[in-house]
Design a protein around this motif. Sequence first.
Motif, PDB file in Angstrom:
ATOM      1  N   PRO A  38       6.430  -1.316 -10.130  1.00 23.94           N
ATOM      2  CA  PRO A  38       6.067  -0.164 -10.060  1.00 23.94           C
ATOM      3  C   PRO A  38       4.985   0.398 -10.867  1.00 23.94           C
ATOM      4  CG  PRO A  38       8.207  -0.158 -11.036  1.00 23.94           C
ATOM      5  CD  PRO A  38       7.920  -1.792 -10.708  1.00 23.94           C
ATOM      6  N   SER A  39       4.684  -1.025 -11.998  1.00 17.62           N
ATOM      7  CA  SER A  39       3.702  -1.214 -12.763  1.00 17.62           C
ATOM      8  C   SER A  39       1.711  -1.857 -11.108  1.00 17.62           C
ATOM      9  CB  SER A  39       2.916  -2.363 -13.182  1.00 17.62           C
ATOM     10  OG  SER A  39       3.499  -3.722 -12.936  1.00 17.62           O
ATOM     11  N   ARG A  40       2.246  -2.422 -10.245  1.00 21.10           N
ATOM     12  CA  ARG A  40       1.053  -2.272  -9.420  1.00 21.10           C
ATOM     13  C   ARG A  40       1.781  -1.528  -7.840  1.00 21.10           C
ATOM     14  NH1 ARG A  40      -2.530  -4.231 -10.249  1.00 21.10           N
ATOM     15  NH2 ARG A  40      -3.087  -5.480  -7.964  1.00 21.10           N
ATOM     16  N   ARG A  41       2.387  -0.587  -8.589  1.00 25.39           N
ATOM     17  CA  ARG A  41       1.810   1.136  -7.180  1.00 25.39           C
ATOM     18  C   ARG A  41       0.898   0.872  -6.961  1.00 25.39           C
ATOM     19  NH1 ARG A  41       7.938   3.129  -8.274  1.00 25.39           N
ATOM     20  NH2 ARG A  41       9.380   1.695  -7.618  1.00 25.39           N
ATOM     21  N   THR A  42       0.610   2.209  -5.934  1.00 26.80           N
ATOM     22  CA  THR A  42      -0.518   2.278  -6.001  1.00 26.80           C
ATOM     23  C   THR A  42      -1.021   3.872  -6.245  1.00 26.80           C
ATOM     24  OG1 THR A  42      -0.122   2.349  -3.521  1.00 26.80           O
ATOM     25  CG2 THR A  42      -1.787   0.678  -4.525  1.00 26.80           C
ATOM     26  N   PHE A  43       0.499   4.354  -5.491  1.00 27.52           N
ATOM     27  CA  PHE A  43       0.431   6.068  -6.288  1.00 27.52           C
ATOM     28  C   PHE A  43       1.799   6.039  -7.325  1.00 27.52           C
ATOM     29  CE2 PHE A  43      -2.023   5.911  -2.617  1.00 27.52           C
ATOM     30  CZ  PHE A  43      -3.342   7.314  -2.568  1.00 27.52           C
ATOM     31  N   ALA A  44       2.031   7.354  -7.920  1.00 24.99           N
ATOM     32  CA  ALA A  44       2.918   7.359  -9.251  1.00 24.99           C
ATOM     33  C   ALA A  44       4.525   7.013  -8.514  1.00 24.99           C
ATOM     34  CB  ALA A  44       3.047   9.166  -9.557  1.00 24.99           C
ATOM     35  N   ARG A  45       4.801   7.595  -6.806  1.00 28.04           N
ATOM     36  CA  ARG A  45       5.715   7.375  -6.143  1.00 28.04           C
ATOM     37  C   ARG A  45       5.943   6.792  -4.732  1.00 28.04           C
ATOM     38  NH1 ARG A  45       9.574  12.331  -5.851  1.00 28.04           N
ATOM     39  NH2 ARG A  45      11.013  11.278  -5.685  1.00 28.04           N
ATOM     40  N   ARG A  46       6.624   6.161  -4.502  1.00 26.17           N
ATOM     41  CA  ARG A  46       7.030   5.414  -3.275  1.00 26.17           C
ATOM     42  C   ARG A  46       6.965   6.053  -2.190  1.00 26.17           C
ATOM     43  NH1 ARG A  46      11.640   3.692  -2.077  1.00 26.17           N
ATOM     44  NH2 ARG A  46      12.782   4.959  -3.377  1.00 26.17           N
ATOM     45  N   ALA A  47       6.095   5.896  -1.433  1.00 19.78           N
ATOM     46  CA  ALA A  47       6.220   6.580   0.163  1.00 19.78           C
ATOM     47  C   ALA A  47       7.076   7.337   0.414  1.00 19.78           C
ATOM     48  CB  ALA A  47       5.620   5.261   1.272  1.00 19.78           C
ATOM     49  N   LEU A  48       6.853   8.592   1.268  1.00 18.25           N
ATOM     50  CA  LEU A  48       7.874   9.508   1.663  1.00 18.25           C
ATOM     51  C   LEU A  48       8.405   8.470   2.798  1.00 18.25           C
ATOM     52  CD1 LEU A  48       8.758  12.027   2.731  1.00 18.25           C
ATOM     53  CD2 LEU A  48       7.196  11.672   4.371  1.00 18.25           C
ATOM     54  N   SER A  49       8.633   7.740   3.311  1.00 21.70           N
ATOM     55  CA  SER A  49       8.822   7.174   4.728  1.00 21.70           C
ATOM     56  C   SER A  49      10.387   6.176   3.947  1.00 21.70           C
ATOM     57  CB  SER A  49       8.410   6.236   4.984  1.00 21.70           C
ATOM     58  OG  SER A  49       7.395   5.401   5.219  1.00 21.70           O
ATOM     59  N   SER A  50       9.576   5.417   2.947  1.00 24.36           N
ATOM     60  CA  SER A  50      10.309   4.613   1.923  1.00 24.36           C
ATOM     61  C   SER A  50      11.348   5.211   1.095  1.00 24.36           C
ATOM     62  CB  SER A  50       9.699   3.678   1.330  1.00 24.36           C
ATOM     63  OG  SER A  50      10.765   3.621   0.421  1.00 24.36           O
ATOM     64  N   ARG A  51      11.303   6.141   0.128  1.00 28.26           N
ATOM     65  CA  ARG A  51      12.384   7.046  -0.260  1.00 28.26           C
ATOM     66  C   ARG A  51      13.011   8.052   0.013  1.00 28.26           C
ATOM     67  NH1 ARG A  51       7.413  10.375  -1.542  1.00 28.26           N
ATOM     68  NH2 ARG A  51       7.977  12.244  -2.065  1.00 28.26           N
ATOM     69  N   GLY A  52      12.451   8.699   1.179  1.00 27.89           N
ATOM     70  CA  GLY A  52      13.123   9.733   1.790  1.00 27.89           C
ATOM     71  C   GLY A  52      12.817  11.257   0.800  1.00 27.89           C
ATOM     72  N   VAL A  53      13.642  12.407   0.840  1.00 34.34           N
ATOM     73  CA  VAL A  53      12.918  13.399   0.769  1.00 34.34           C
ATOM     74  C   VAL A  53      14.425  13.811  -0.322  1.00 34.34           C
ATOM     75  CG1 VAL A  53      12.683  16.251   0.697  1.00 34.34           C
ATOM     76  CG2 VAL A  53      12.660  14.331   2.686  1.00 34.34           C
ATOM     77  N   ALA A  54      13.741  14.130  -2.072  1.00 37.71           N
ATOM     78  CA  ALA A  54      14.199  14.679  -2.971  1.00 37.71           C
ATOM     79  C   ALA A  54      15.156  15.535  -2.643  1.00 37.71           C
ATOM     80  CB  ALA A  54      13.761  14.157  -4.518  1.00 37.71           C
ATOM     81  N   ALA A  55      16.159  16.183  -3.701  1.00 36.87           N
ATOM     82  CA  ALA A  55      16.431  17.617  -3.353  1.00 36.87           C
ATOM     83  C   ALA A  55      15.555  18.460  -3.634  1.00 36.87           C
ATOM     84  CB  ALA A  55      17.868  17.627  -3.628  1.00 36.87           C
ATOM     85  N   THR A  56      14.911  18.461  -4.616  1.00 37.04           N
ATOM     86  CA  THR A  56      13.981  19.405  -4.865  1.00 37.04           C
ATOM     87  C   THR A  56      12.460  19.588  -4.837  1.00 37.04           C
ATOM     88  OG1 THR A  56      12.775  17.833  -6.397  1.00 37.04           O
ATOM     89  CG2 THR A  56      15.088  18.617  -7.830  1.00 37.04           C
TER      90      THR A  56
ATOM     91  N   GLY B 289      12.584  19.708  -1.111  1.00 37.47           N
ATOM     92  CA  GLY B 289      12.957  19.980   0.309  1.00 37.47           C
ATOM     93  C   GLY B 289      13.823  19.804   0.350  1.00 37.47           C
ATOM     94  N   PHE B 290      13.969  19.890   2.365  1.00 34.65           N
ATOM     95  CA  PHE B 290      15.513  19.165   3.126  1.00 34.65           C
ATOM     96  C   PHE B 290      15.989  18.048   2.347  1.00 34.65           C
ATOM     97  CE2 PHE B 290      14.030  22.891   4.619  1.00 34.65           C
ATOM     98  CZ  PHE B 290      14.932  24.219   5.094  1.00 34.65           C
ATOM     99  N   GLU B 291      16.726  17.368   1.541  1.00 39.86           N
ATOM    100  CA  GLU B 291      17.071  16.363   1.235  1.00 39.86           C
ATOM    101  C   GLU B 291      17.297  15.397   2.429  1.00 39.86           C
ATOM    102  OE1 GLU B 291      20.013  14.301  -2.154  1.00 39.86           O
ATOM    103  OE2 GLU B 291      19.870  16.072  -1.464  1.00 39.86           O
ATOM    104  N   THR B 292      16.191  14.096   2.400  1.00 39.50           N
ATOM    105  CA  THR B 292      16.396  13.553   3.292  1.00 39.50           C
ATOM    106  C   THR B 292      16.790  11.663   3.252  1.00 39.50           C
ATOM    107  OG1 THR B 292      15.738  15.249   4.948  1.00 39.50           O
ATOM    108  CG2 THR B 292      15.380  12.607   5.989  1.00 39.50           C
ATOM    109  N   PRO B 293      17.293  11.124   3.505  1.00 38.42           N
ATOM    110  CA  PRO B 293      17.723   9.902   2.648  1.00 38.42           C
ATOM    111  C   PRO B 293      16.297   8.894   3.771  1.00 38.42           C
ATOM    112  CG  PRO B 293      18.816   9.712   4.456  1.00 38.42           C
ATOM    113  CD  PRO B 293      18.621  11.568   4.387  1.00 38.42           C
ATOM    114  N   GLY B 294      15.765   7.647   2.861  1.00 35.02           N
ATOM    115  CA  GLY B 294      14.591   7.352   3.552  1.00 35.02           C
ATOM    116  C   GLY B 294      15.233   5.604   4.204  1.00 35.02           C
ATOM    117  N   LEU B 295      13.849   5.240   4.735  1.00 37.12           N
ATOM    118  CA  LEU B 295      14.186   4.414   5.338  1.00 37.12           C
ATOM    119  C   LEU B 295      14.665   2.502   4.989  1.00 37.12           C
ATOM    120  CD1 LEU B 295      12.674   5.798   9.005  1.00 37.12           C
ATOM    121  CD2 LEU B 295      15.358   5.775   8.404  1.00 37.12           C
TER     122      LEU B 295
END
Length: 242
Positions: free
Chosen positions: A13-31, A33-39
Amino acid sequence: FQAVFDIERLTSPSRRTFARRALSSRGVAATEGFETPGLAVKRNLGIALRSDHLMTSGSVTLGYELAIQNGNSASDAANDNDALAYSAALFATVSESIWVFGAGRYNRRNEGELPFRRTEDDFEAAAGLRIERAPIRATAQVLGRRTRFPTTGGPVRNAFGAHAEALVTVPGLSWLEAGYRYSILEPSDLMPANRVQEHTVGANISWPAVRGMLQINATHAIEQQGRALDNSRIEAVVQVSL
């Protein structure tokens, strides 16, 4: 341990370029949109044979990993069946500033409850690149998954995700970085209108005196017509290394 498969999960986390992991990795949380697991592949229990210095030629150092895992999350001591997950990866470091990898994984999973319990086979692949050469930090990755359903004989399901991002230190302001990321996730080609895309701009403000950093991101989410929600957002994360 975390197998070599997803560059986002391999970055602290201390070396991530952005605050959260990319969409394709983390997926879509329930808050979001339509909840979807990442890959991404979650941390599993298992064993791995790994070397960061398998072979060196000039400025290129080649490494590998062969891993066997239980196929479940790290909180589970056993898996959901008697099958294991197998993965293999090759990675190389070039001039100590470029890291590139390719990986493959097979995991047989059980889904559902008896008497409707079924077997699903995941064949997964990933390739990624990370560049850290001042004043630029950049990352790109592609993830893919092909799922077969031997129990039900249903059609094969394909999923893919990708992202590319770059962060640049602002000239004359060593404490300020600014960047952009594009990410896409197609969780299933068997479902219509489920593709999600995100455009993210961000700024990282460092505070070396306390080993702290403020990350501010603005994300514009794009979902396919007929399944779209207003999920654009602004996020901020404060990190302090003790």
